[in-house]
Design a protein around this motif. Structure first.
Motif, PDB file in Angstrom:
ATOM      1  N   ARG A  41      24.365  13.338  37.579  1.00  0.00           N
ATOM      2  CA  ARG A  41      25.189  13.336  36.627  1.00  0.00           C
ATOM      3  C   ARG A  41      25.109  14.128  35.206  1.00  0.00           C
ATOM      4  O   ARG A  41      25.368  14.947  34.609  1.00  0.00           O
ATOM      5  N   PHE A  42      24.147  13.204  34.471  1.00  0.00           N
ATOM      6  CA  PHE A  42      23.197  14.052  33.906  1.00  0.00           C
ATOM      7  C   PHE A  42      23.120  15.387  33.437  1.00  0.00           C
ATOM      8  O   PHE A  42      23.717  15.824  32.966  1.00  0.00           O
ATOM      9  N   TRP A  43      22.885  15.862  34.338  1.00  0.00           N
ATOM     10  CA  TRP A  43      22.359  17.096  34.291  1.00  0.00           C
ATOM     11  C   TRP A  43      23.870  18.406  34.900  1.00  0.00           C
ATOM     12  O   TRP A  43      23.591  19.259  33.893  1.00  0.00           O
ATOM     13  N   LEU A  44      23.985  17.645  35.141  1.00  0.00           N
ATOM     14  CA  LEU A  44      26.145  18.103  36.059  1.00  0.00           C
ATOM     15  C   LEU A  44      26.294  17.960  34.481  1.00  0.00           C
ATOM     16  O   LEU A  44      27.105  19.424  34.336  1.00  0.00           O
ATOM     17  N   ASP A  45      26.247  17.813  33.501  1.00  0.00           N
ATOM     18  CA  ASP A  45      27.614  16.896  32.405  1.00  0.00           C
ATOM     19  C   ASP A  45      26.057  18.604  31.687  1.00  0.00           C
ATOM     20  O   ASP A  45      26.791  18.726  30.724  1.00  0.00           O
ATOM     21  N   ARG A  46      25.160  18.171  31.417  1.00  0.00           N
ATOM     22  CA  ARG A  46      24.581  19.689  30.939  1.00  0.00           C
ATOM     23  C   ARG A  46      24.762  20.923  31.289  1.00  0.00           C
ATOM     24  O   ARG A  46      24.098  21.759  30.942  1.00  0.00           O
ATOM     25  N   GLY A  47      25.640  21.024  32.381  1.00  0.00           N
ATOM     26  CA  GLY A  47      25.815  22.427  32.413  1.00  0.00           C
ATOM     27  C   GLY A  47      24.711  23.727  33.663  1.00  0.00           C
ATOM     28  O   GLY A  47      25.443  24.441  34.693  1.00  0.00           O
ATOM     29  N   VAL A  48      24.378  22.383  34.944  1.00  0.00           N
ATOM     30  CA  VAL A  48      23.202  22.968  35.665  1.00  0.00           C
ATOM     31  C   VAL A  48      23.972  23.393  36.841  1.00  0.00           C
ATOM     32  O   VAL A  48      25.087  22.111  36.928  1.00  0.00           O
ATOM     33  N   ASP A  49      23.972  24.175  37.599  1.00  0.00           N
ATOM     34  CA  ASP A  49      24.418  24.718  38.795  1.00  0.00           C
ATOM     35  C   ASP A  49      24.357  23.972  40.312  1.00  0.00           C
ATOM     36  O   ASP A  49      25.318  24.017  41.208  1.00  0.00           O
ATOM     37  N   GLY A  50      23.493  23.380  40.061  1.00  0.00           N
ATOM     38  CA  GLY A  50      23.592  23.297  41.328  1.00  0.00           C
ATOM     39  C   GLY A  50      21.101  22.268  41.673  1.00  0.00           C
ATOM     40  O   GLY A  50      21.174  21.869  40.418  1.00  0.00           O
ATOM     41  N   PHE A  51      21.027  21.443  42.648  1.00  0.00           N
ATOM     42  CA  PHE A  51      20.301  21.002  42.793  1.00  0.00           C
ATOM     43  C   PHE A  51      19.368  21.021  43.432  1.00  0.00           C
ATOM     44  O   PHE A  51      20.206  21.341  44.905  1.00  0.00           O
ATOM     45  N   ARG A  52      18.200  21.499  44.038  1.00  0.00           N
ATOM     46  CA  ARG A  52      17.344  21.748  45.336  1.00  0.00           C
ATOM     47  C   ARG A  52      16.750  19.942  45.818  1.00  0.00           C
ATOM     48  O   ARG A  52      15.764  19.734  44.237  1.00  0.00           O
ATOM     49  N   VAL A  53      16.968  19.378  47.109  1.00  0.00           N
ATOM     50  CA  VAL A  53      16.804  18.251  46.409  1.00  0.00           C
ATOM     51  C   VAL A  53      15.402  18.134  47.320  1.00  0.00           C
ATOM     52  O   VAL A  53      15.681  18.138  48.344  1.00  0.00           O
ATOM     53  N   ASP A  54      14.429  17.213  46.873  1.00  0.00           N
ATOM     54  CA  ASP A  54      12.900  17.685  47.036  1.00  0.00           C
ATOM     55  C   ASP A  54      12.332  16.741  48.090  1.00  0.00           C
ATOM     56  O   ASP A  54      13.335  15.324  48.125  1.00  0.00           O
ATOM     57  N   VAL A  55      12.731  16.961  49.482  1.00  0.00           N
ATOM     58  CA  VAL A  55      12.223  16.457  50.402  1.00  0.00           C
ATOM     59  C   VAL A  55      13.509  15.056  50.869  1.00  0.00           C
ATOM     60  O   VAL A  55      13.117  14.032  51.745  1.00  0.00           O
ATOM     61  N   ILE A  56      14.559  15.462  51.105  1.00  0.00           N
ATOM     62  CA  ILE A  56      15.636  14.856  51.550  1.00  0.00           C
ATOM     63  C   ILE A  56      15.456  14.019  53.027  1.00  0.00           C
ATOM     64  O   ILE A  56      16.902  12.945  53.114  1.00  0.00           O
ATOM     65  N   TRP A  57      14.827  15.053  53.580  1.00  0.00           N
ATOM     66  CA  TRP A  57      15.168  14.034  54.803  1.00  0.00           C
ATOM     67  C   TRP A  57      14.348  12.945  55.057  1.00  0.00           C
ATOM     68  O   TRP A  57      14.209  11.799  56.279  1.00  0.00           O
TER      69      TRP A  57
END
Ligand code: TEU
Length: 544
Positions: free
Chosen positions: A198-214
């Protein structure tokens, strides 16, 4: 998805990440503006016009959060601040604003599986067995013989457990000992990490690449992993065991759905998951009823032999394995993998570019691949990647070297010697030299990206396999009346490619440059060795 929506930049809703192209930036190596030999956020901002010129739609930044850099940013010590090496939060905000002004989206790298050992949470956690943060990480008593609690191996070699003498317990780290794994079974960890999103979404980022999500969830009982009967000596040590209990646990889907739910609190953001798993497991990460990652990264092209038949089979299997409504994606390289030009050679790297940018699904382009960067030699004294120190030959430095912008000193990347060496060919292999050369690999990328934007068949159209014969793979992309046919020659010999005689076809693009507008001869197009052609069927009734 509204298929008739405008395909200009920044279309409404989710279409941007379906029709768009993601460009990965390794920030240490893109552009240095403060003269320390390491790239920074102001450098990325300074190069946004280049990205807009190239025509990509989104940039994904490898980690820029505060980090002691044991794994070059994949070891975060503060998720809500920018590392001073890269700049400040204000620089980040400026980058996002300038990117958006150019209709470019910004995707951050989110590293939730582990923190740095210097993160305040871990510092607290290790102080005593009854510290309130103890259970934020994975602590276990030694085995009866005093050794590690189980047989799990670190992805970078060596045991995945490190003994903390002060409290007499081991902590688990899937990667370096400087990267302790968080305990995602603890609801407090979950809540804190979702707040980071939420911190970054509130700053306007458009998405995330999530590291080693599995990797996020591990077997609750921490059972030993079974021995891998197919282990080949010389492979990374991690492959000695099958990662049965240390990753890809069913419970991870719920965690991913929780991340996805946070993104759904906002408008049109994208969740991309980094997943190295076989196809049938990979597609599970779209989640039940598509509640998981929008795009589980598809690395299959990196792992498949570079051969027409193998690639044809892969595309067919992937298309068939996708869940209904699951949007495909393709990747040729990233900061962990030998570059495509190093894997297949300069000539085939052009064919690869056509493949990446004409298959169905969101392409991710790794910075530098558009100028044909290959494997840059790293002398032993300049090795930076800790993996190279642990397991020589595995290091990822050769694909992380500075971007090459101009001829002359430091290739326009920096005013001082860069943190990793430059490609010896930087004098000729750079943006300034290649951008005006109609036959360059950079021009090829730019034209392919423009074609994708001009032709909905290429960006959002259906995929149809046509043929695979010898070294030549042919497929079509279809949208409305539009049919685009792609013929890729994976071999060095020339050949002829048929087109259906009842329609008029012409060349939209050749990977070798030129030929635009050319028609068939006797119902066939000549295909040179190492050439790829993109053809279009003129709409019925169009003047010829
Ligand atoms: O990579 C995860 C990962 O699985 C790779 O390191 C992989 O083991 C290897 O490259 C397989 O070919 C991610 C990041 O992309 C990488 O840079 C980090 O080092 C790692 O996670 C730890 O955060």
């Amino acid at each position: 998805m509204t298929e008739d929506a405008t395909l200009g930049r920044l279309p409404a809703g989710e279409l941007w990440w379906k029709a768009g192209i993601v460009y990965q930036i390794y920030p240490r190596s893109f552009q240095d503006t403060d003269g320390d030999g390491v790239g920074d956020l102001k450098g990325v901002t300074a190069r946004l016009d280049y990205l807009a010129w190239l025509g990509v739609d989104a940039l994904w930044l490898s980690p820029v959060c505060r980090s002691p850099m044991a794994d070059y940013g994949y070891d975060v010590s503060d998720y809500c601040d920018i590392d001073p090496l890269f700049g400040t939060l204000a620089d980040f905000d400026a980058l996002v604003a300038e990117a958006h002004r150019r209709r470019l989206r910004v995707i951050m790298d989110f590293v939730p599986n582990h923190t740095s050992q210097d993160h305040p949470w871990f510092r607290e956690s290790r102080t005593s067995r009854d510290n309130p943060k103890r259970d934020w990480y994975i602590w276990r008593d030694p085995a009866p013989d005093g050794g590690p609690p189980n047989n799990w191996i670190s992805n970078f070699g060596g045991p995945a457990w490190t003994l903390d003498p002060a409290t007499g317990q081991y902590y688990y780290h899937a990667f370096l000992r400087e990267q302790p794994d968080l305990n995602w079974r603890n609801p407090a960890v979950r809540a804190a990490m979702l707040d980071v999103l939420r911190f970054w979404l509130d700053r306007g980022v458009d998405g995330f690449r999530v590291d080693v999500i599995w990797h996020l969830m591990k077997d609750e009982a921490f059972r030993d992993n079974p021995v891998n009967p197919d282990y080949v000596p010389g492979d990374p040590e991690i492959n000695r065991l099958v990662q049965l209990h240390s990753a890809d646990q069913p419970e991870v889907m719920e965690v991913i759905a929780a991340m996805r739910a946070v993104l759904e609190e906002y408008d049109a953001r994208v969740l991309i998951g980094e997943i190295y798993l076989p196809l049938e497991r990979l597609v599970a990460y779209y989640g039940v009823d598509l509640s998981g990652a929008h795009l589980p990264f598809n690395f299959q092209l990196i792992q498949t032999p570079w051969h027409a038949v193998a690639v044809a089979d892969l595309v067919a299997e992937y298309e068939a394995a996708l869940p209904p409504g699951g949007w495909p994606n393709w990747v040729l390289g990233n900061h962990d993998q030998p570059r495509i030009a190093a894997r297949v050679g300069d000539a085939q790297a052009r064919v690869a570019a056509v493949l990446l940018l004409t298959l169905r699904g969101t392409p991710t382009l790794y910075y530098g691949d558009e100028i044909g960067l290959g494997r840059v030699p790293i002398p032993p004294e300049r090795v930076r990647d800790p993996w190279e120190h642990n397991e020589p030959g595995r290091g990822r430095d050769p694909e992380r070297t500075p971007m090459q912008w101009t001829p002359g000193p430091r290739a326009g990347f920096s005013t001082v010697e860069p943190w990793l060496p430059l490609d010896p060919q930087a004098e000729t292999r750079n943006v300034e030299v290649l951008r005006d050369d109609p036959a360059s690999i950079l021009t090829l990328h730019r034209r392919l990206i423009a074609l994708r934007r001009e032709h909905p068949a290429l960006s959002i159209g259906a995929y149809r396999a046509v043929s695979v014969a010898g070294d030549v793979l042919v497929y079509e992309r279809l949208h409305g009346d539009e049919i685009v046919r792609v013929a890729l020659n994976f071999g060095h010999g020339s050949c002829l490619v048929d087109v259906p005689p009842e329609a008029a076809w012409e060349v939209l693009l050749s990977s070798a440059g030129g030929r635009r507008g050319e028609g068939p001869q006797d119902g066939r197009f000549a295909l040179a060795g190492d050439e790829a052609l993109v053809l279009i069927r003129r709409p019925p009734g169009a003047a010829g």
